[in-house]
Design a protein around this motif. Structure first.
Motif, PDB file in Angstrom:
ATOM      1  N   GLU A 114      -0.001   4.075  -0.770  1.00 19.50           N
ATOM      2  CA  GLU A 114      -0.838   5.186  -0.297  1.00 19.50           C
ATOM      3  C   GLU A 114      -0.780   5.347   1.225  1.00 19.50           C
ATOM      4  OE1 GLU A 114      -1.840   2.297  -1.433  1.00 19.50           O
ATOM      5  OE2 GLU A 114      -3.620   1.559  -0.382  1.00 19.50           O
ATOM      6  N   LEU A 115      -0.303   4.321   1.948  1.00 24.10           N
ATOM      7  CA  LEU A 115      -0.210   4.409   3.409  1.00 24.10           C
ATOM      8  C   LEU A 115       1.183   4.835   3.880  1.00 24.10           C
ATOM      9  CD1 LEU A 115      -2.314   1.327   4.623  1.00 24.10           C
ATOM     10  CD2 LEU A 115      -3.053   3.682   4.251  1.00 24.10           C
ATOM     11  N   SER A 116       2.088   5.097   2.940  1.00 23.34           N
ATOM     12  CA  SER A 116       3.414   5.612   3.301  1.00 23.34           C
ATOM     13  C   SER A 116       3.474   7.101   2.956  1.00 23.34           C
ATOM     14  CB  SER A 116       4.498   4.876   2.502  1.00 23.34           C
ATOM     15  OG  SER A 116       4.557   3.521   2.888  1.00 23.34           O
ATOM     16  N   HIS A 168       0.826  -1.214   0.000  1.00 22.27           N
ATOM     17  CA  HIS A 168       0.000   0.000   0.000  1.00 22.27           C
ATOM     18  C   HIS A 168       0.860   1.263   0.000  1.00 22.27           C
ATOM     19  CE1 HIS A 168      -3.789  -2.076   0.671  1.00 22.27           C
ATOM     20  NE2 HIS A 168      -3.137  -2.873   1.487  1.00 22.27           N
TER      21      HIS A 168
END
Lengths: 317, 198
Positions: free
Chosen positions: B177-179, B175
């Motif tokens: 988008e989660l970093s 993911h």
């Protein structure tokens, strides 16, 4: 790791992974299930996760007795039966039940007021677990206390097992209102705000900066129709829990999804409609269509008629 | 680079999952994110992201209102990036259990291949993207079991491909988008920009 955006919560690897799973559940419906057949119906209807329990809140409310964690055998069967995440409830403060649930491979633990509390002072230290926790809240202070203890997701408590959405609405409005109020306070005023909310200053400051909780904020407690799901999403919920609303017929009688095709069809129609309504919560045309497709709704119990001592939402501190 | 005044319009499938995190990441790299909940909303988009979430739930929505066919048509002719559940949707074949998929990416994907939530992990690993090791957040992640000859592997985790590209199609089993690191989204937006210039 350099922190590039100070508005973003700085968290441990463990908490980021826990919140990560909560992020994946957004825009979805988590359904209470009491057996493998209900779990399969939930998955087939498009649930993002199931909550495995022996009695849904409406039955606990009607039958009384001590409500505990579900039997490990039931949880294992449900984990085997579906490919979506499986959640289960532990009693408030009952960290041994939570340890067992983690060992069983449950994906999310709900430290829930629906079960009979095991500790009248302390909640579970949720940082001590690898498995993420969700906890109920009625106001911002309660939500932040749970987050301080390590909760990776907050849900409104509402009043479980009633099919009456009024308290879920009240709790969501309360939390949203209190978050908005923090955003206009000066730095100096945040210390007194933390005292008022009985919550850690760091978390209060974080909410003041971002205007939202540092973990996903879902809604639960009395949601029974597609319109209820839409209402909660429009009020700011990021996903929906449905407890008794899908598989209950009368107050203490579940629909017979195993032997009665009509009742099975009714459960499926409710589950599908609530899933669609949660995604398209802002689209009245689709909401009207799916509301029409539902063939029945749980009878329900007006929350205002429940005596104070019988409320589930007042459990938790 | 695209004109500042006309940002690339990149859709994010928003029927369920962490679509908001993708929208935020896209905005940070200068694209205009557009939520897609209905097939007609695919029109006029320069590219599309299929986010993380539950692939079974997303499929339920795709199986209604001719969404599946519309999405398959869209993905055949436009840049598309799938993360986790999105990568599962793009695959040629899905296992554990077998389920329908768009067949856009020449790969076989196994769901929940690394275990349950307690087995989720954050890994730092090298990738083909410049700028050093990449943080990869794996949540109940799928595994890419096989890739076709034309699929380029951009990053691996213990030998398994985790970030791949085939023409203007990208997929990650983690993911990004989660970093906070936006290199993966930047790489996708560059693909979208290159296709839009043609």
């Amino acid at each position: 790791m350099p922190e590039t955006n100070e508005k973003k919560i700085v968290t441990s690897t463990s908490l980021r992974l826990k919140i990560g799973l909560a992020e994946m559940l957004k825009g979805g419906v988590i359904m209470d299930v009491m057996n493998v057949e209900q779990a399969r119906i939930a998955e087939e209807a498009g649930a993002v996760a199931v909550m495995a329990l022996e009695r849904v809140p409406a039955m606990i409310r009607a039958e009384g007795g001590v409500a505990r964690m579900a039997k490990p055998s039931l949880i294992k069967q449900i984990i085997q039966a579906v490919s979506i995440p499986v959640m289960a409830k532990a009693r408030i403060g009952h960290f041994a039940e939570a340890q067992i649930l983690q060992e069983l491979g449950v994906d999310f633990i709900d430290e829930s007021e629906v079960l009979t509390p095991a500790d009248e002072t302390h909640h579970i230290d949720k940082h001590a677990f690898t498995t993420p926790f969700v906890c109920g809240a009625r106001n911002l202070g309660e939500a932040l206390r749970r987050i301080a203890e390590g909760a990776a997701m907050i849900r409104t408590k509402g009043e479980a097992g009633t099919g009456d959405v009024v308290h879920a609405v009240q709790h969501m409005r309360q939390i949203v209102k209190e978050m908005k109020a923090l955003t206009v306070l000066s730095e100096q005023e945040l210390y007194a705000a933390a005292k008022e909310h009985q919550a850690p200053y760091e978390l209060v400051r974080m909410v003041a900066q971002t205007g939202k909780l540092p973990v996903p904020n879902f809604s639960a407690g009395g949601i029974a129709t597609p319109a209820d799901a839409s209402l909660m999403m429009q009020l700011g919920a990021e996903a929906i829990f449905v407890g008794s609303g899908i598989f209950m017929k009368e107050r203490a009688t579940p629909l017979d999804v195993e032997n009665n095709p009509e009742e099975r069809a009714e459960a499926i129609s409710r589950a599908k409609a609530i899933v669609t309504a949660t995604t398209h919560y802002n689209d009245p045309k689709i909401l009207a269509e799916v509301s029409e497709q539902v063939t029945g709704t749980m009878k329900g119990l007006a929350a205002a008629a429940i005596e104070e001592s019988q409320l589930l939402q007042t459990r938790g501190w | 680079m695209p004109e500042k005044s006309t940002p690339l319009r990149i859709g994010v499938l928003a029927v369920q999952g962490d679509y908001a995190a993708h929208a935020e990441a896209l905005a940070e790299v200068g694209a205009l994110p557009i939520a897609v909940r209905k097939p007609e909303e695919l029109q006029g988009l320069d590219g599309l992201i299929l986010p993380g979430g539950e692939s079974t739930t997303m499929l339920k929505f795709l199986e209604k209102r001719h969404f599946f066919t519309a999405l398959k048509d869209y993905c055949s002719g436009h840049p598309v990036f799938g993360t986790c559940a999105g990568a599962i949707l793009l695959a040629r074949e899905v296992r554990n259990p077998a389920q329908r998929s768009l067949g856009i990416l020449d790969a076989v994907v196994e769901r929940n291949a690394y275990g349950r939530q307690i087995d989720s992990s954050i890994v730092m690993a090298d990738s083909a993207l410049p700028g050093g090791p990449l943080e990869m957040v794996f949540i109940r992640a799928p595994r890419i079991l096989e890739t076709g000859p034309e699929v380029e592997v951009l990053a691996r985790r213990e030998g398994d491909p985790v970030l791949v590209r085939h023409g203007s199609t990208m997929a990650a089993t983690f993911h990004p988008e989660l970093s906070h690191d936006r290199r993966v989204h930047k790489a996708f937006v560059e693909i979208v920009a290159a296709v839009a210039r043609r």
